[in-house]
Design an enzyme around this catalytic site. Structure first.
Site, PDB file in Angstrom:
ATOM      1  N   HIS A  34      55.296  70.563  39.314  1.00  0.00           N
ATOM      2  CA  HIS A  34      56.257  69.367  39.440  1.00  0.00           C
ATOM      3  C   HIS A  34      57.502  69.856  38.785  1.00  0.00           C
ATOM      4  O   HIS A  34      57.717  69.668  37.782  1.00  0.00           O
ATOM      5  CB  HIS A  34      55.702  68.388  38.917  1.00  0.00           C
ATOM      6  CG  HIS A  34      54.150  67.850  39.273  1.00  0.00           C
ATOM      7  ND1 HIS A  34      53.032  68.400  38.816  1.00  0.00           N
ATOM      8  CD2 HIS A  34      53.495  67.069  40.222  1.00  0.00           C
ATOM      9  CE1 HIS A  34      51.900  67.949  39.530  1.00  0.00           C
ATOM     10  NE2 HIS A  34      52.483  67.131  40.329  1.00  0.00           N
ATOM     11  N   LEU A 125      48.337  58.857  34.489  1.00  0.00           N
ATOM     12  CA  LEU A 125      49.813  57.911  34.542  1.00  0.00           C
ATOM     13  C   LEU A 125      49.538  56.561  33.615  1.00  0.00           C
ATOM     14  O   LEU A 125      48.470  56.037  34.042  1.00  0.00           O
ATOM     15  CB  LEU A 125      50.390  57.574  35.657  1.00  0.00           C
ATOM     16  CG  LEU A 125      50.944  58.924  36.557  1.00  0.00           C
ATOM     17  CD1 LEU A 125      51.535  58.645  37.925  1.00  0.00           C
ATOM     18  CD2 LEU A 125      51.868  59.880  35.472  1.00  0.00           C
ATOM     19  N   ILE A 193      61.162  57.303  43.318  1.00  0.00           N
ATOM     20  CA  ILE A 193      60.455  58.347  44.139  1.00  0.00           C
ATOM     21  C   ILE A 193      59.220  58.553  43.621  1.00  0.00           C
ATOM     22  O   ILE A 193      58.806  58.719  42.653  1.00  0.00           O
ATOM     23  CB  ILE A 193      61.030  59.558  44.243  1.00  0.00           C
ATOM     24  CG1 ILE A 193      62.664  59.499  44.861  1.00  0.00           C
ATOM     25  CG2 ILE A 193      60.321  60.831  44.964  1.00  0.00           C
ATOM     26  CD1 ILE A 193      62.252  59.184  46.172  1.00  0.00           C
ATOM     27  N   SER A 385      31.636  37.981  18.972  1.00  0.00           N
ATOM     28  CA  SER A 385      30.341  38.741  19.664  1.00  0.00           C
ATOM     29  C   SER A 385      30.281  39.998  19.257  1.00  0.00           C
ATOM     30  O   SER A 385      28.892  40.446  18.998  1.00  0.00           O
ATOM     31  CB  SER A 385      30.746  38.627  21.148  1.00  0.00           C
ATOM     32  OG  SER A 385      30.809  37.222  21.759  1.00  0.00           O
ATOM     33  N   GLU A 412      41.050  45.944  27.494  1.00  0.00           N
ATOM     34  CA  GLU A 412      40.073  47.009  27.170  1.00  0.00           C
ATOM     35  C   GLU A 412      40.692  48.445  27.519  1.00  0.00           C
ATOM     36  O   GLU A 412      40.824  49.325  26.598  1.00  0.00           O
ATOM     37  CB  GLU A 412      38.719  46.822  27.889  1.00  0.00           C
ATOM     38  CG  GLU A 412      37.854  45.611  27.505  1.00  0.00           C
ATOM     39  CD  GLU A 412      38.407  44.354  28.287  1.00  0.00           C
ATOM     40  OE1 GLU A 412      37.550  43.425  28.200  1.00  0.00           O
ATOM     41  OE2 GLU A 412      39.295  44.627  28.940  1.00  0.00           O
ATOM     42  N   HIS A 462      26.121  44.130  23.505  1.00  0.00           N
ATOM     43  CA  HIS A 462      25.300  43.425  24.696  1.00  0.00           C
ATOM     44  C   HIS A 462      25.275  44.764  25.588  1.00  0.00           C
ATOM     45  O   HIS A 462      25.622  44.744  26.635  1.00  0.00           O
ATOM     46  CB  HIS A 462      26.434  42.592  25.320  1.00  0.00           C
ATOM     47  CG  HIS A 462      26.543  41.223  24.193  1.00  0.00           C
ATOM     48  ND1 HIS A 462      27.214  41.482  23.069  1.00  0.00           N
ATOM     49  CD2 HIS A 462      26.635  39.872  24.520  1.00  0.00           C
ATOM     50  CE1 HIS A 462      27.348  40.399  22.495  1.00  0.00           C
ATOM     51  NE2 HIS A 462      26.781  39.287  23.291  1.00  0.00           N
ATOM     52  N   ASP A 470      24.166  35.443  31.070  1.00  0.00           N
ATOM     53  CA  ASP A 470      25.260  35.980  31.409  1.00  0.00           C
ATOM     54  C   ASP A 470      25.162  36.754  32.642  1.00  0.00           C
ATOM     55  O   ASP A 470      26.118  36.733  33.554  1.00  0.00           O
ATOM     56  CB  ASP A 470      26.157  36.796  30.380  1.00  0.00           C
ATOM     57  CG  ASP A 470      27.014  35.869  29.521  1.00  0.00           C
ATOM     58  OD1 ASP A 470      27.058  34.624  29.887  1.00  0.00           O
ATOM     59  OD2 ASP A 470      27.644  36.151  28.602  1.00  0.00           O
ATOM     60  N   HIS A 474      27.595  40.948  33.530  1.00  0.00           N
ATOM     61  CA  HIS A 474      27.760  41.609  32.071  1.00  0.00           C
ATOM     62  C   HIS A 474      26.768  42.294  31.542  1.00  0.00           C
ATOM     63  O   HIS A 474      26.770  42.858  30.556  1.00  0.00           O
ATOM     64  CB  HIS A 474      27.803  40.146  31.296  1.00  0.00           C
ATOM     65  CG  HIS A 474      28.943  39.511  31.440  1.00  0.00           C
ATOM     66  ND1 HIS A 474      29.734  39.043  32.505  1.00  0.00           N
ATOM     67  CD2 HIS A 474      29.842  39.175  30.366  1.00  0.00           C
ATOM     68  CE1 HIS A 474      30.742  38.259  32.330  1.00  0.00           C
ATOM     69  NE2 HIS A 474      30.992  38.381  31.064  1.00  0.00           N
TER      70      HIS A 474
END
Length: 662
Positions: A34, A125, A193, A385, A412, A462, A470, A474
């Site tokens: 590149h 990226l 670009i 939790s 996250e 969990h 849930d 989950h």
């Protein structure tokens, strides 16, 4: 063109052109790469390194160096050219000539550990931008602890349009803006670009307003005007906020026919265009030949940093905090920790409490965080939790950087990258929590932790249908298999508090990332032996074995150990001797010698139990083995009922065993 602004023999322009021609010639020789970004950002990079950034090629790991992150990692030749010109000993011209070739440190994208001075692996990226936030946060935390005489440096980032389009950028800029990480300066290659063409094909966002809204200081400059570049960096250094500098540039700058087009992004310019570029920029030297005066001018730029290094070294030598500072940087576990952890495990073997392994983790962390001062915890808005915050921890806020607990918010993906940046910066051992199912959101960050062998601990709670009501959104099913397929990543699913403590002990001593997959529901304790051996360090071991000949091997992990032990007890009543094997970490077990693995697994029929996907289990149970687990998504309901509904029970194991042994 810049030739219309400054004379072609201007020293700064000549220094920038050295980057341009090294980049275009290396890409041409490799027939891959590149060239456009290095050519477009050469002027910005030259001013940054000539007048501002403090790095010492002779001491590349100097703790107080400025950090430079090439988030737009596809433009790696910009970084390699800089390192050659600055005089890094492991970046001779031969390596530039062998760009993108195997067994050379000039990989297609910058790779941490392959060459000195590469602060982080980039390429996906946005990852570099988010990782740099962790570096800037570490700087601020360390400066609070040790003062500006020992810690006072900037983190500079070159990011492209693609970095800012990736979703992780939103998480990263909002987080860093909230904490006012003023030593973070992002130089945006605003060339409009992308690979497909103009960025207006897919985006009409006003990035300046976006960054302002997140609490950033912003500027817009001509990225080919040296005075504007220098002035903008000076302004950014004075800001009390993180800073974005929009550098209006032309991709492939200097190429008469291709400048400003997507054709320069990811392909060689071609011999004819390179010849034309040499003529346009007045560069008469052959490929890979840099005039001695330009090399001298580049290497002279490091004198400023070398002087600062010498001053810093004197400050460190006379500081009363020297030993403590070095212990943070080295990340060595204190000797006192070992005794405290051994005592804790001994106590837990005696007490044998019934706890969810997330609770067991918090209980273990109480010991760890009191013993190791450079632990840095956090959670993606699930502290209560994940149970990642211990009693002695204090939250980091925009006005208080004396704490050791990070509230990442519901971010996250950025959390993973920020922890990578913290680990790369040195001084802290980061750990962060979320639900196992949300590891999907930070998959790329976890992968880079593994690729760079960073000591980062992912506390993922969990971990199965055991979380209950849930429901399937989950309840992780495929996640353990996905994570286990990642090279250089230890995935540990402990069964009780002793295994959890042993897993944490291993994670702290591993030069690589660890996933701790922890239960929501309470689990019985099974380990009460007198031995002090860390059995989890073997990856798998015999938890229960009859004194008579083995008829069957039941293998399980985590919460399903209870089922395995119950099934073994039921089978014993029918005269079937079933050995129970706990296999909390496949990666560590696979590293054991063949004799050990054969002894643990045995030669009789095998059954595996795990409330997750079957993928990967065949190598332990063989073609004739039976797997009892999940082959669909979960459902909403009480955990105990879900195990029955999906047939993950001791009775199911007994029936499978009898069928195998017929």
């Amino acid at each position: 063109m810049i030739g219309q602004i400054v004379a072609k023999n201007n020293p700064t322009l000549l220094m920038a052109n050295a980057i341009r021609f090294l980049a275009m010639d290396a890409v041409q020789q490799a027939n891959s790469g590149h060239p456009g970004m290095p050519m477009g950002m050469a002027d910005v990079a030259t001013v940054l390194f000539k007048d501002f950034i403090n790095v010492n090629p002779e001491k590349p790991n100097w703790p107080n160096r400025d950090r430079f992150v090439l988030s737009a990692g596809h433009g790696s030749m910009l970084l390699y050219a800089l390192h050659y010109l600055l005089g890094y000993k492991d970046m001779p011209i031969e390596n530039i000539k062998n760009f993108r070739q195997i067994n050379y440190n000039t990989a297609g994208h910058p790779e941490f550990g392959h060459a000195k001075g590469i602060e982080t692996t980039t390429g996906p990226l946005g990852q570099g931008l988010a990782t740099s936030v962790g570096m800037a946060l570490s700087e601020k935390l360390m400066a609070k602890k040790f003062g500006s005489d020992l810690v006072d440096h900037f983190t500079y980032v070159i990011a492209g349009d693609g970095c800012l389009q990736e979703g992780i950028s939103h998480e990263a800029i909002e987080f860093s803006g909230h904490l006012k990480l003023s030593k973070l300066i992002v130089l945006w290659d605003d060339n409009k670009i992308s690979i497909d063409g103009s960025t207006n094909l897919s985006s009409s966002a006003n990035q300046i307003l976006r960054f302002k809204a997140a609490g950033w200081h912003t500027q817009i400059i001509d990225g080919h005007n040296y005075l504007e570049i220098a002035s903008a960096i000076e302004n950014a250094q004075k800001s009390k906020k993180p800073s974005l500098i929009s550098c209006k540039t032309k991709i492939g700058f200097g190429a008469p026919n291709l400048e400003g087009t997507s054709k320069t992004h990811g392909a060689p310019l071609g011999i004819e265009e390179i010849t034309a570029t040499r003529k346009a920029l007045g560069w008469t030297d052959k490929p890979f030949e840099i005039p001695k005066q330009i090399l001298f001018d580049w290497q002279k730029t490091t004198e400023r940093a070398k002087a600062l290094y010498n001053k810093w070294e004197k400050n460190l030598d006379k500081s009363s905090k020297k030993n403590r500072f070095q212990s943070y940087i080295n990340g060595d576990i204190p000797k006192s920790y070992e005794q405290k952890m051994r005592s804790f495990i001994k106590q837990m073997k005696a007490e044998m409490p019934t706890l969810a392994t997330r609770q067991a983790s918090q209980k273990t962390l109480e010991v760890i965080n009191k013993s190791i001062p450079f632990m840095l915890g956090g959670s993606a808005d699930l502290t209560g939790s994940n149970l990642t915050k211990t009693s002695q921890m204090k939250s980091i806020t925009p006005s208080k950087f004396s704490g050791n607990y990070i509230h990442y918010g519901i971010r996250e993906h950025a959390m993973g990258s920020i922890m990578n940046g913290i680990a790369l910066h040195k001084a802290f051992i980061p750990y962060g929590g979320t639900f196992l199912v949300f590891s999907d959101y930070m998959r790329s960050s976890i992968r880079l932790s593994a690729l760079m062998s960073l000591r980062v601990v992912y506390v993922l709670t969990h971990d199965s249908i055991g979380l209950g009501e849930d429901g399937p959104t989950h309840q992780p099913v495929e996640h353990l298999a996905i994570l286990r397929s990642t090279p250089n990543l230890n995935v540990m699913r402990p069964a009780d508090i002793v295994e959890t403590a042993e897993a944490w002990d291993i994670a702290l001593k591993t030069h690589g990332p660890t996933v701790l997959a922890l239960s929501r529901q309470g689990l019985k304790a099974f380990r009460s032996e007198k031995s002090t051996e860390n059995k989890v360090s073997r990856g798998g071991y015999i938890l229960y074995e009859s004194s008579v000949k083995r008829d069957l091997t039941i293998i399980a992990t985590g919460s399903e150990i209870e089922i395995a032990m119950e099934a073994s007890s039921l089978l014993k009543k029918d005269g079937i001797n079933a050995t129970v094997v706990s296999l909390p970490c496949w990666e560590l077990f696979d590293k054991q010698d063949e004799d050990y693995k054969s002894r643990v697994l045995g030669v009789c029929p095998r059954i595996a139990i795990e409330a997750g996907s079957e993928m990967g289990w065949a190598k332990y149970i063989g073609e004739m083995g039976t797997f009892i687990g999940m082959n669909s998504f979960g459902a909403s309901g009480p955990a105990s009922e879900l195990y029955k509904y999906f047939g993950i029970t001791a009775e199911a194991v007994v029936n499978a065993a009898k069928k195998q042994l017929q």
